[in-house]
Design an enzyme around this catalytic site. Structure first.
Site, PDB file in Angstrom:
ATOM      1  NE  ARG A   1       0.325   8.349   2.818  1.00  0.00           N
ATOM      2  CZ  ARG A   1       0.198   9.105   1.723  1.00  0.00           C
ATOM      3  NH1 ARG A   1       0.812   8.748   0.610  1.00  0.00           N
ATOM      4  NH2 ARG A   1      -0.519  10.196   1.752  1.00  0.00           N
TER       5      ARG A   1
ATOM      6  CG  HIS B   1       5.228   1.079   0.433  1.00  0.00           C
ATOM      7  ND1 HIS B   1       4.809   2.355   0.722  1.00  0.00           N
ATOM      8  CD2 HIS B   1       4.210   0.516  -0.273  1.00  0.00           C
ATOM      9  CE1 HIS B   1       3.611   2.560   0.212  1.00  0.00           C
ATOM     10  NE2 HIS B   1       3.224   1.449  -0.392  1.00  0.00           N
TER      11      HIS B   1
ATOM     12  CE  LYS C   1      10.904   2.973   3.614  1.00  0.00           C
ATOM     13  NZ  LYS C   1       9.554   2.665   3.135  1.00  0.00           N
TER      14      LYS C   1
ATOM     15  CE1 TYR D   1       9.589   7.264   3.631  1.00  0.00           C
ATOM     16  CE2 TYR D   1       7.780   8.548   4.530  1.00  0.00           C
ATOM     17  CZ  TYR D   1       8.348   7.837   3.487  1.00  0.00           C
ATOM     18  OH  TYR D   1       7.668   7.714   2.303  1.00  0.00           O
TER      19      TYR D   1
ATOM     20  CG  ASP E   1       0.080   0.767  -1.266  1.00  0.00           C
ATOM     21  OD1 ASP E   1       1.139   0.370  -1.795  1.00  0.00           O
ATOM     22  OD2 ASP E   1       0.016   1.793  -0.572  1.00  0.00           O
TER      23      ASP E   1
END
Length: 192
Positions: free
Chosen positions: A64, A67, A77, A137, A177
């Site tokens: 992932r 971002h 984060k 997160y 992505d």
């Protein structure tokens, strides 16, 4: 709580104090005054208040990232893994930064209980190293689709060395992505 600087200024590993006895263990996963004091001890600014908590669950080999969100909804984060394991990455994408395009990575898992603080102005991503990896997160702003951006996980200009778990030949990506732009074409946040 102990903060360990990474080779990317501003990004720090957070090692919470863990208290164990015959019953198991206890840890404070977040304490704002202690976190702010520990950052100040390293000469780093305190983040804005955390506004949103997220929880994802991934199979082994799921990647992932990378971002980030642009202002006015840029996100810092504070990330951790509570079950399983992940290789977590932060990339400095602040236009004009002396560390622009550099990355750092750290193993986060349920055993080491480490967290990673990724300030605003950094892209973030991770690859799950085990099935059923639970990634939590806290973010300093809410999700805002119009501010959401991403950069290709395999951009050669960045050169992240993503480890894959045994038996996984290629990372499993979301379509967005896989289609993300390279750093050179990305819409980037300014240096603050």
């Amino acid at each position: 709580m102990k903060l360990i600087p990474t080779d990317l200024p501003g990004v720090v590993i957070v090692e919470p104090a863990v208290f164990t006895d015959e019953r198991g263990w206890f840890s404070e996963s977040f304490n704002e005054p202690r976190f702010h004091a520990a950052l100040a001890g390293l000469g780093l600014p305190a983040p804005r208040a955390f506004l949103q908590d997220n929880h994802s669950c991934s199979h082994a080999g799921v990647l992932r990232g990378l971002h980030y969100q642009l202002p006015p909804h840029a996100q810092g984060k504070l990330v951790r893994v509570v079950k399983g394991a992940a290789f977590d990455v932060a990339v400095d994408i602040r236009a004009g930064s002396p560390h622009f395009g550099r990355w750092t990575g750290v193993l986060l898992n349920a055993e080491n209980k480490r967290q990673l603080w990724v300030p605003e102005g950094f892209a973030h991503g991770f690859v799950s190293l085990e099935d059923d990896t639970h990634f939590l997160y806290k973010t300093t702003d809410v999700y805002a689709k119009d501010c959401e951006r991403s950069i290709r996980y395999d951009d050669p200009a960045i050169g992240v060395q993503w480890p894959l778990p045994p038996g996984v030949a290629a990372a499993l990506l979301a379509a967005k992505d896989a289609a993300a732009p390279l750093l050179a074409q990305a819409d980037l946040p300014p240096l603050r």
